[in-house]
Each structure stands twice: as C-alpha cells, then as structure tokens.
Design a protein around this motif. Sequence first.
Motif, PDB file in Angstrom:
ATOM      1  N   THR A  13       9.820  -8.010  -7.615  1.00 34.81           N
ATOM      2  CA  THR A  13       9.012  -6.937  -7.043  1.00 34.81           C
ATOM      3  C   THR A  13       7.961  -7.569  -6.136  1.00 34.81           C
ATOM      4  OG1 THR A  13       7.448  -6.934  -8.879  1.00 34.81           O
ATOM      5  CG2 THR A  13       9.316  -5.424  -9.035  1.00 34.81           C
ATOM      6  N   THR A  14       7.482  -6.797  -5.174  1.00 31.45           N
ATOM      7  CA  THR A  14       6.456  -7.307  -4.270  1.00 31.45           C
ATOM      8  C   THR A  14       5.292  -6.327  -4.215  1.00 31.45           C
ATOM      9  OG1 THR A  14       7.481  -6.275  -2.333  1.00 31.45           O
ATOM     10  CG2 THR A  14       8.098  -8.560  -2.808  1.00 31.45           C
ATOM     11  N   GLU A  15       4.134  -6.897  -4.029  1.00 36.17           N
ATOM     12  CA  GLU A  15       2.915  -6.113  -3.835  1.00 36.17           C
ATOM     13  C   GLU A  15       2.300  -6.587  -2.529  1.00 36.17           C
ATOM     14  OE1 GLU A  15      -1.517  -6.095  -5.785  1.00 36.17           O
ATOM     15  OE2 GLU A  15       0.194  -6.349  -7.142  1.00 36.17           O
ATOM     16  N   LYS A  16       2.099  -5.679  -1.610  1.00 33.37           N
ATOM     17  CA  LYS A  16       1.554  -6.040  -0.303  1.00 33.37           C
ATOM     18  C   LYS A  16       0.061  -6.311  -0.413  1.00 33.37           C
ATOM     19  CE  LYS A  16       1.962  -4.827   4.495  1.00 33.37           C
ATOM     20  NZ  LYS A  16       2.538  -3.932   5.470  1.00 33.37           N
ATOM     21  N   LEU A  17      -0.362  -7.455   0.104  1.00 37.40           N
ATOM     22  CA  LEU A  17      -1.771  -7.805   0.176  1.00 37.40           C
ATOM     23  C   LEU A  17      -2.233  -7.520   1.603  1.00 37.40           C
ATOM     24  CD1 LEU A  17      -1.656 -11.214  -1.735  1.00 37.40           C
ATOM     25  CD2 LEU A  17      -2.156  -8.949  -2.654  1.00 37.40           C
ATOM     26  N   SER A  18      -3.406  -6.961   1.738  1.00 38.52           N
ATOM     27  CA  SER A  18      -3.846  -6.535   3.074  1.00 38.52           C
ATOM     28  C   SER A  18      -4.347  -7.722   3.897  1.00 38.52           C
ATOM     29  CB  SER A  18      -4.939  -5.482   2.964  1.00 38.52           C
ATOM     30  OG  SER A  18      -6.095  -6.031   2.388  1.00 38.52           O
ATOM     31  N   LEU A  19      -3.935  -7.737   5.137  1.00 42.80           N
ATOM     32  CA  LEU A  19      -4.449  -8.686   6.121  1.00 42.80           C
ATOM     33  C   LEU A  19      -5.493  -7.955   6.954  1.00 42.80           C
ATOM     34  CD1 LEU A  19      -1.053 -10.232   7.238  1.00 42.80           C
ATOM     35  CD2 LEU A  19      -2.874 -11.432   6.022  1.00 42.80           C
ATOM     36  N   ILE A  20      -6.538  -8.655   7.371  1.00 44.24           N
ATOM     37  CA  ILE A  20      -7.562  -8.015   8.190  1.00 44.24           C
ATOM     38  C   ILE A  20      -6.945  -7.493   9.481  1.00 44.24           C
ATOM     39  CG2 ILE A  20      -9.673  -8.446   9.511  1.00 44.24           C
ATOM     40  CD1 ILE A  20     -10.490 -10.340   7.201  1.00 44.24           C
ATOM     41  N   LYS A  21      -6.056  -8.279  10.060  1.00 44.74           N
ATOM     42  CA  LYS A  21      -5.318  -7.855  11.248  1.00 44.74           C
ATOM     43  C   LYS A  21      -3.881  -8.306  11.041  1.00 44.74           C
ATOM     44  CE  LYS A  21      -5.572  -7.978  16.253  1.00 44.74           C
ATOM     45  NZ  LYS A  21      -6.256  -8.503  17.423  1.00 44.74           N
ATOM     46  N   ASP A  22      -2.948  -7.364  10.952  1.00 43.43           N
ATOM     47  CA  ASP A  22      -1.565  -7.738  10.661  1.00 43.43           C
ATOM     48  C   ASP A  22      -0.643  -7.718  11.878  1.00 43.43           C
ATOM     49  OD1 ASP A  22      -1.295  -5.043  11.053  1.00 43.43           O
ATOM     50  OD2 ASP A  22      -0.480  -4.597   9.077  1.00 43.43           O
ATOM     51  N   SER A  23      -1.193  -7.459  13.056  1.00 44.76           N
ATOM     52  CA  SER A  23      -0.374  -7.515  14.268  1.00 44.76           C
ATOM     53  C   SER A  23      -1.212  -8.060  15.433  1.00 44.76           C
ATOM     54  CB  SER A  23       0.184  -6.141  14.616  1.00 44.76           C
ATOM     55  OG  SER A  23      -0.850  -5.255  14.935  1.00 44.76           O
ATOM     56  N   GLU A  73       2.990 -10.017   7.384  1.00 43.86           N
ATOM     57  CA  GLU A  73       2.736  -9.412   6.086  1.00 43.86           C
ATOM     58  C   GLU A  73       2.534 -10.497   5.051  1.00 43.86           C
ATOM     59  OE1 GLU A  73       5.879  -6.818   4.793  1.00 43.86           O
ATOM     60  OE2 GLU A  73       7.300  -8.446   4.564  1.00 43.86           O
ATOM     61  N   LEU A  74       1.680 -10.184   4.097  1.00 44.77           N
ATOM     62  CA  LEU A  74       1.356 -11.097   3.006  1.00 44.77           C
ATOM     63  C   LEU A  74       1.707 -10.375   1.710  1.00 44.77           C
ATOM     64  CD1 LEU A  74       0.022 -13.849   2.379  1.00 44.77           C
ATOM     65  CD2 LEU A  74      -2.149 -12.638   2.205  1.00 44.77           C
ATOM     66  N   LEU A  75       2.529 -11.030   0.878  1.00 48.87           N
ATOM     67  CA  LEU A  75       3.044 -10.387  -0.320  1.00 48.87           C
ATOM     68  C   LEU A  75       2.780 -11.218  -1.562  1.00 48.87           C
ATOM     69  CD1 LEU A  75       6.583  -9.560   1.111  1.00 48.87           C
ATOM     70  CD2 LEU A  75       4.713  -7.939   0.847  1.00 48.87           C
ATOM     71  N   LEU A  76       2.479 -10.556  -2.651  1.00 49.83           N
ATOM     72  CA  LEU A  76       2.484 -11.179  -3.965  1.00 49.83           C
ATOM     73  C   LEU A  76       3.851 -10.850  -4.552  1.00 49.83           C
ATOM     74  CD1 LEU A  76       1.050 -12.635  -6.313  1.00 49.83           C
ATOM     75  CD2 LEU A  76       0.327 -10.372  -7.112  1.00 49.83           C
ATOM     76  N   VAL A  77       4.650 -11.876  -4.791  1.00 45.94           N
ATOM     77  CA  VAL A  77       6.014 -11.700  -5.283  1.00 45.94           C
ATOM     78  C   VAL A  77       6.012 -11.980  -6.783  1.00 45.94           C
ATOM     79  CG1 VAL A  77       8.407 -12.491  -5.086  1.00 45.94           C
ATOM     80  CG2 VAL A  77       6.942 -12.430  -3.056  1.00 45.94           C
ATOM     81  N   LYS A  78       6.570 -11.045  -7.545  1.00 43.03           N
ATOM     82  CA  LYS A  78       6.626 -11.180  -8.994  1.00 43.03           C
ATOM     83  C   LYS A  78       8.073 -11.124  -9.461  1.00 43.03           C
ATOM     84  CE  LYS A  78       2.372  -8.477  -9.378  1.00 43.03           C
ATOM     85  NZ  LYS A  78       1.770  -7.251  -9.912  1.00 43.03           N
ATOM     86  N   THR A  79       8.426 -12.001 -10.394  1.00 44.66           N
ATOM     87  CA  THR A  79       9.758 -11.958 -10.988  1.00 44.66           C
ATOM     88  C   THR A  79       9.628 -11.519 -12.438  1.00 44.66           C
ATOM     89  OG1 THR A  79       9.644 -14.287 -11.616  1.00 44.66           O
ATOM     90  CG2 THR A  79      10.692 -13.774  -9.508  1.00 44.66           C
TER      91      THR A  79
END
Length: 171
Positions: free
Chosen positions: A81-91, A65-71
């Motif tokens: 807080t976190t916002e999930k960024l999409s990976l083309i293939k995450d598994s 998983e790839l996350l944008l983490v905000k404080t």
Amino acid sequence: MIGIITSVLTGAASSFVVILILSRFARPEVSVSPVISKVSNGDSFSYVIKIINRSKRRLVNVQAELLLVKTKNIPGGTIVTTEKLSLIKDSVFVIDRYDVKDRDAKYAYRFRTNENIDEVWDDDDTQMIRFRVYGHNEISSFGRVFEQDYRIKRASVRLGEFNFGDNFDIT
C-alpha cells in the motif's frame, strides 16, 4: 499495385527508424539523489530530494510524487500500500538542459516536503520511501519516469543541505 505496397512499406520502415532513433537518443536522462537531505527550519525540519537533468534538452512538464510504501503479509502473499506525502511543489514547468558551464545550475532542482519523514517512516522492515519524477523532452516529447527507493532510514536521511551544482553531496 506492387508500387503502392512498396511505398507503404518504405514509409512504415522509415517512420519506425525515426521513432527508434528519437526514443533512443531524445529521451530524458535524470539523476535522483540517493539520499534525502534533512534541513533545519528553526524548531522543525524539511526534507529535500534533489534531481539533475542530464539531458541535452530541457525537461518539461515535470511532475513528482513522494510515497510512503508499506508492505503487509497476508495469507497467500504480500500486499503493498502507498500513502502520498505532500511536496511543497510537486510540478515544475521546465528544468534546463545539462550544461557544465551553467553558473546557475538551472539543470538541478530540489523537491521539498515539510512532512516529518522521521515520524511517518517508523519501521524499516515494512516501510520505505519512494520518490518518482516524470518529465519529457522538449523537442521529441518522449517522456520517462525516474524512481528512487529509500529503504533504510539511517542510510537514506542525512542532516544538512545539498551542495550547489552537479553533485549530491550534503554538507
């Protein structure tokens, strides 16, 4: 009665030793690239994070998983807080074991996103990118989470592609 207690204690102790040995030596070892590769796709970019399975066994059921983490500062503390960024293939089902003689470098894998990281990551003071990857050993089934934080954009995102094999060099 003492024989039964001795048998139970011996069995428990030997089970504990086996689990201790397996957890110490049969856990996955993964290296995550310390930088994110920014690859040109004509008029847009994709961003790549490379991992290397350094284990003596294959890594199976790999999830990332790839996350944008905000404080954010609030009265009494800071919230994250976190916002999930999409990976083309995450598994990935399997990543081969580490072998320096592997001419195809099947022990390395690249996770890619088409999300514009330069655009969504716009404040180094309150944001960072976090990459997490989980996988487990094919024999022991012991799993582990590996995490890499990218805190400063100019030091974390590099234009170019990762080199082949056992390194994180970008050219």
